[in-house]
Scaffold this motif. Structure first.
Motif, PDB file in Angstrom:
ATOM      1  N   THR A   1      40.103  17.200  89.418  1.00 59.95           N
ATOM      2  CA  THR A   1      39.464  17.963  89.005  1.00 59.95           C
ATOM      3  C   THR A   1      39.772  18.705  87.274  1.00 59.95           C
ATOM      4  OG1 THR A   1      39.278  20.026  90.341  1.00 59.95           O
ATOM      5  CG2 THR A   1      37.236  18.767  90.705  1.00 59.95           C
ATOM      6  N   ALA A   2      39.482  18.650  86.132  1.00 67.08           N
ATOM      7  CA  ALA A   2      39.373  18.807  85.311  1.00 67.08           C
ATOM      8  C   ALA A   2      39.242  20.432  84.936  1.00 67.08           C
ATOM      9  CB  ALA A   2      39.417  17.753  83.294  1.00 67.08           C
ATOM     10  N   PRO A   3      40.296  21.229  84.139  1.00 64.45           N
ATOM     11  CA  PRO A   3      39.805  22.609  84.641  1.00 64.45           C
ATOM     12  C   PRO A   3      39.214  23.211  83.339  1.00 64.45           C
ATOM     13  CG  PRO A   3      42.714  21.878  84.262  1.00 64.45           C
ATOM     14  CD  PRO A   3      42.379  20.618  83.925  1.00 64.45           C
ATOM     15  N   SER A   4      38.156  21.832  82.739  1.00 63.60           N
ATOM     16  CA  SER A   4      37.123  22.414  82.070  1.00 63.60           C
ATOM     17  C   SER A   4      35.613  22.389  81.777  1.00 63.60           C
ATOM     18  CB  SER A   4      37.196  21.922  80.053  1.00 63.60           C
ATOM     19  OG  SER A   4      37.450  20.524  80.847  1.00 63.60           O
TER      20      SER A   4
ATOM     21  N   ASP B   1      35.653  14.921  86.584  1.00 65.36           N
ATOM     22  CA  ASP B   1      36.356  13.886  85.319  1.00 65.36           C
ATOM     23  C   ASP B   1      35.024  13.085  84.722  1.00 65.36           C
ATOM     24  OD1 ASP B   1      37.847  13.086  83.817  1.00 65.36           O
ATOM     25  OD2 ASP B   1      38.488  10.832  85.340  1.00 65.36           O
ATOM     26  N   PHE B   2      34.198  14.129  83.577  1.00 62.93           N
ATOM     27  CA  PHE B   2      33.558  13.635  83.018  1.00 62.93           C
ATOM     28  C   PHE B   2      33.314  13.791  81.949  1.00 62.93           C
ATOM     29  CE2 PHE B   2      30.603  15.933  86.401  1.00 62.93           C
ATOM     30  CZ  PHE B   2      29.411  15.025  87.040  1.00 62.93           C
ATOM     31  N   THR B   3      32.941  12.338  80.708  1.00 63.98           N
ATOM     32  CA  THR B   3      32.989  12.041  79.563  1.00 63.98           C
ATOM     33  C   THR B   3      31.687  12.381  78.753  1.00 63.98           C
ATOM     34  OG1 THR B   3      34.808  10.518  79.969  1.00 63.98           O
ATOM     35  CG2 THR B   3      34.190  10.973  77.609  1.00 63.98           C
ATOM     36  N   VAL B   4      31.325  13.416  78.357  1.00 66.97           N
ATOM     37  CA  VAL B   4      30.180  13.865  77.807  1.00 66.97           C
ATOM     38  C   VAL B   4      30.437  13.603  76.491  1.00 66.97           C
ATOM     39  CG1 VAL B   4      28.313  15.508  77.430  1.00 66.97           C
ATOM     40  CG2 VAL B   4      29.935  15.563  79.267  1.00 66.97           C
ATOM     41  N   GLY B   5      29.341  13.098  75.854  1.00 67.39           N
ATOM     42  CA  GLY B   5      29.058  12.080  74.507  1.00 67.39           C
ATOM     43  C   GLY B   5      28.391  13.532  73.580  1.00 67.39           C
TER      44      GLY B   5
ATOM     45  N   GLY C   1      34.888  19.294  83.691  1.00 67.96           N
ATOM     46  CA  GLY C   1      35.395  18.340  85.289  1.00 67.96           C
ATOM     47  C   GLY C   1      33.758  19.346  85.721  1.00 67.96           C
ATOM     48  N   ALA C   2      32.980  19.670  85.176  1.00 66.99           N
ATOM     49  CA  ALA C   2      31.687  19.965  85.860  1.00 66.99           C
ATOM     50  C   ALA C   2      30.988  20.712  84.670  1.00 66.99           C
ATOM     51  CB  ALA C   2      31.629  21.650  86.336  1.00 66.99           C
ATOM     52  N   ILE C   3      29.778  20.597  85.150  1.00 70.26           N
ATOM     53  CA  ILE C   3      27.919  20.751  83.846  1.00 70.26           C
ATOM     54  C   ILE C   3      27.549  21.614  84.396  1.00 70.26           C
ATOM     55  CG2 ILE C   3      26.540  20.011  82.367  1.00 70.26           C
ATOM     56  CD1 ILE C   3      28.178  17.043  82.622  1.00 70.26           C
ATOM     57  N   VAL C   4      27.155  23.143  83.354  1.00 72.23           N
ATOM     58  CA  VAL C   4      26.487  23.664  83.354  1.00 72.23           C
ATOM     59  C   VAL C   4      24.787  23.182  83.005  1.00 72.23           C
ATOM     60  CG1 VAL C   4      25.523  26.629  83.512  1.00 72.23           C
ATOM     61  CG2 VAL C   4      28.088  25.558  84.530  1.00 72.23           C
ATOM     62  N   VAL C   5      23.869  23.286  83.440  1.00 67.15           N
ATOM     63  CA  VAL C   5      23.210  23.121  82.479  1.00 67.15           C
ATOM     64  C   VAL C   5      22.045  24.491  82.543  1.00 67.15           C
ATOM     65  CG1 VAL C   5      20.588  21.992  82.340  1.00 67.15           C
ATOM     66  CG2 VAL C   5      22.397  20.900  83.604  1.00 67.15           C
ATOM     67  N   ALA C   6      21.931  25.355  81.022  1.00 70.82           N
ATOM     68  CA  ALA C   6      21.102  26.693  81.558  1.00 70.82           C
ATOM     69  C   ALA C   6      20.579  26.271  80.115  1.00 70.82           C
ATOM     70  CB  ALA C   6      22.289  27.929  80.972  1.00 70.82           C
ATOM     71  N   THR C   7      19.571  25.276  80.195  1.00 72.16           N
ATOM     72  CA  THR C   7      18.745  25.715  79.113  1.00 72.16           C
ATOM     73  C   THR C   7      17.268  26.428  78.496  1.00 72.16           C
ATOM     74  OG1 THR C   7      17.488  23.774  80.161  1.00 72.16           O
ATOM     75  CG2 THR C   7      19.577  22.226  78.654  1.00 72.16           C
TER      76      THR C   7
ATOM     77  N   THR D   1      31.392  26.369  89.864  1.00 72.35           N
ATOM     78  CA  THR D   1      31.943  25.323  89.106  1.00 72.35           C
ATOM     79  C   THR D   1      33.771  25.813  89.587  1.00 72.35           C
ATOM     80  OG1 THR D   1      29.781  25.367  87.655  1.00 72.35           O
ATOM     81  CG2 THR D   1      32.302  24.861  86.894  1.00 72.35           C
ATOM     82  N   ALA D   2      33.710  27.376  89.518  1.00 65.47           N
ATOM     83  CA  ALA D   2      34.722  27.464  89.561  1.00 65.47           C
ATOM     84  C   ALA D   2      35.845  27.079  90.884  1.00 65.47           C
ATOM     85  CB  ALA D   2      35.114  28.947  89.411  1.00 65.47           C
ATOM     86  N   GLY D   3      35.254  26.834  91.636  1.00 72.88           N
ATOM     87  CA  GLY D   3      35.543  26.977  93.198  1.00 72.88           C
ATOM     88  C   GLY D   3      35.718  24.949  93.815  1.00 72.88           C
ATOM     89  N   ILE D   4      35.620  24.381  92.131  1.00 73.84           N
ATOM     90  CA  ILE D   4      35.947  22.947  92.541  1.00 73.84           C
ATOM     91  C   ILE D   4      37.099  23.089  91.040  1.00 73.84           C
ATOM     92  CG2 ILE D   4      35.140  20.533  91.633  1.00 73.84           C
ATOM     93  CD1 ILE D   4      31.642  21.610  92.025  1.00 73.84           C
TER      94      ILE D   4
END
Length: 592
Positions: free
Chosen positions: A161-164, A248-252, A266-272, A500-503
């Protein structure tokens, strides 16, 4: 002449030698405190299964998921040297991880365990037929036994996992998530579709129960974000693409200027967040002068001090109509069937502020049910003490709002006075509107997220996995998941942050190995599996001198949409191989 012996289920076809030693499986039948045993004869099922040559141990437990029940499973695995277990209990959704952990503690591979659902699929469905429910429990558990007998050890799939992290949405939930993640040492990118952060909270002058200013709360969070160098914020931007997998997500991202930015996270939090329900013209008089929604009334309350004035006239009476856009009968009107949760407390709070600002204002609350749950009951009590009058109406007889001779009039049948019809002349009618999901069709498609019947983003399990989605590494927070007040939004946000942090802080994540696999010797590449996969886990590659399909394990969810469409039967799912599925069907089809 005696009947010939019946074949053992899961045994090889006649004339073929059995491969390897016979399995030694343990079967544990849970009574679930009577939820199962009141309608299923669990002891009878145990006796019948104990006669199967593959069963080395069979027992009945009161609660298999309890500490004592798990310890009994661990002890049986060790003492009987079991190489597989079956637990006949409740839904696997509830305790798969519980029993996998028990298997590991006993020294057994966690994927040589099968859970048979004899509660939701049997005892609860057949409370009227104990004999039939017992026979069905035997069949279901026997099928699970066949499944375990065909299993083999599997190991989790490890992904670095990437730390972002990416946070989508800059309302109170998104901003709070960004601050918490940054404080844990994680790099954070925040993407907000609007030009300014804040979401709906920035539009609320006062927040219950402590009367804090919504804009001030947001301004404080924005300042906290700006102080942290490991947070980058994009406003007027939106997510337009996503590739890769958990860790390892690549997000545009398309920015306000039209530029496309690529982010590695590395992870995504959806808070829309949410949108306030906007009644169509004519619903409860909306569109008439003096008929406002609750957010519009909040703006009026926040506009100055002293007498409450609307269009140059002093307001002496207010009628609140509850459940506008919420708790509507299914398929009826423009509303939604769910309860929006915050509305009752918010309206009681508005009434308290109104009476505190101007004495003598008459306030009428036309409600179906008052749901000021928990500590918010104090707001309801304070509204009562301030002189508010509460009238209860039936779902079948909602209030009517009309204007006569320049005067707004609300008519309602009050259930608290045995259905007496009451007409209320009033200066303002406030429609207590609920929350509706934001329009996020593009984002939903990009992230491949599940949406519930209510239109909000759907979690895997409301109690056991409340912020996780079907896409590993993507979490939901705040009102994007469903109606919540601010404190509830922040609580769910911090849960998403913890996940997220756990990952990310561990540096890797272990995923279930129950994924699809392709036999390249059988595959002829027809493209059917690629079209069937909803997660983009299938790709075309060259192998053995020909084009074949390949499944990316970390993207695959193992739901098996690719399996039935393959004409060559070249694809199967680990843990649910063709042999296992056929043996389960045979077990269910065999007469008891």
């Amino acid at each position: 002449m005696s009947d010939p012996p019946k074949p053992v289920l899961g045994a090889p076809p006649e004339g073929q030698a059995e491969e390897g030693p016979r399995r030694k499986v343990g079967v544990f039948l849970c009574q679930c405190g009577g939820n199962i045993s009141d309608y299923v004869d669990t002891e009878e099922v145990r006796k019948r299964l104990a006669g199967d040559p593959r069963v080395a141990h069979a027992e009945v437990q009161m609660f298999a998921c309890s500490d004592a029940g798990q310890q009994a499973i661990v002890q049986a695995i060790r003492e009987k040297k079991l190489d597989g277990i079956v637990v006949a209990s409740c839904s696997p959704k509830l305790h798969t991880q519980t029993f996998r952990a028990a298997a590991r503690r006993g020294g057994l591979n966690a994927y040589e365990y099968t859970q048979a659902n004899v509660r939701e699929q049997d005892s609860w469905a057949h409370t009227h037929d104990r004999v039939g429910a017992t026979e069905k429990a035997f069949a279901i558990t026997r099928a699970a036994l066949a499944h375990t007998a065909g299993s083999h050890p599997l190991e989790p799939i490890r992904s670095e996992t990437a730390p972002s992290a990416l946070v989508i949405g800059a309302g109170v939930a998104g901003l709070r998530a960004a601050v918490a993640l940054a404080d844990l040492g994680i790099s954070v990118h925040v993407v907000e579709r609007e030009k300014r952060p804040g979401g709906q909270v920035a539009r609320w002058a006062r927040l219950f129960p402590n009367s804090r200013s919504g804009p001030e709360v947001i301004e404080h969070l924005v300042q906290e974000v700006s102080r942290r160098e490991n947070i980058v914020t994009f406003t007027g931007a939106e997510v337009v693409s996503k590739e890769g997998h958990i860790g390892d997500f690549t997000v545009g991202i398309r920015t306000e200027s039209g530029e496309k930015v690529s982010l590695k996270v590395g992870a995504i939090v959806v808070a829309t967040g949410y949108e306030p329900y906007l009644p169509p013209k004519g619903e409860f008089g909306y569109g008439e002068e003096g008929v406002l929604t609750l957010p519009e009334y909040e703006e009026l309350l926040a506009d100055g001090t002293g007498p409450l004035v609307y269009h140059g006239r002093a307001v002496r009476s207010v009628a609140y109509v509850y459940c506008v856009g919420s708790r509507s009968p299914e398929g009826e009107g423009n509303g939604h069937t769910y309860c929006s949760r915050y509305c009752c407390s918010a309206t009681s709070f508005a009434a308290v502020r109104t009476s505190g600002r101007v004495s003598g204002v008459q306030q009428y609350h036309l409600f179906r049910d008052i749901r000021t749950y928990g500590k918010y009951e104090a707001l309801y009590q304070k509204a009562l003490q301030g002189g508010s009058v509460f009238l209860r109406y039936s779902e079948d007889a909602p209030p009517t709002v009309r204007r006569e001779n320049g005067q707004l009039r609300v008519r309602v049948k009050d259930l608290l006075t045995e259905g007496e019809e009451v007409e209320i002349p009033t200066d303002l009618v406030v429609l207590v509107t609920g929350m509706v999901p934001r329009e996020n069709a593009t984002l939903t498609d990009v992230l491949k997220l599940a949406v519930g019947a209510d239109g909000f983003f759907h979690e895997i399990h409301q109690k056991l996995r409340p912020v996780e989605t079907v896409v590993d590494g993507v979490f939901v927070a705040g009102a994007a998941q469903g109606p919540k007040n601010v404190s509830e939004s922040v609580a769910s946000t911090l849960a998403a942050v913890a996940k997220t942090a756990g990952i990310l802080l561990k540096g890797y994540v272990d995923l279930d190995p129950l994924v699809a696999k392709v036999d390249p010797s059988l595959c002829k590449w027809c493209n059917a599996c690629l079209e069937a996969c909803p997660y983009g886990a299938v790709e075309k590659v060259e192998a053995e001198g020909k084009a074949v399909a390949r499944v990316e394990p970390v993207l695959c969810k193992g739901e098996g949409a690719c399996v039935p469409v393959c004409p060559a039967q070249a694809i199967e799912v680990e843990g649910y191989t063709h042999v296992q599925v056929r043996s389960m069907i045979d077990a269910l089809a065999e007469e008891g």
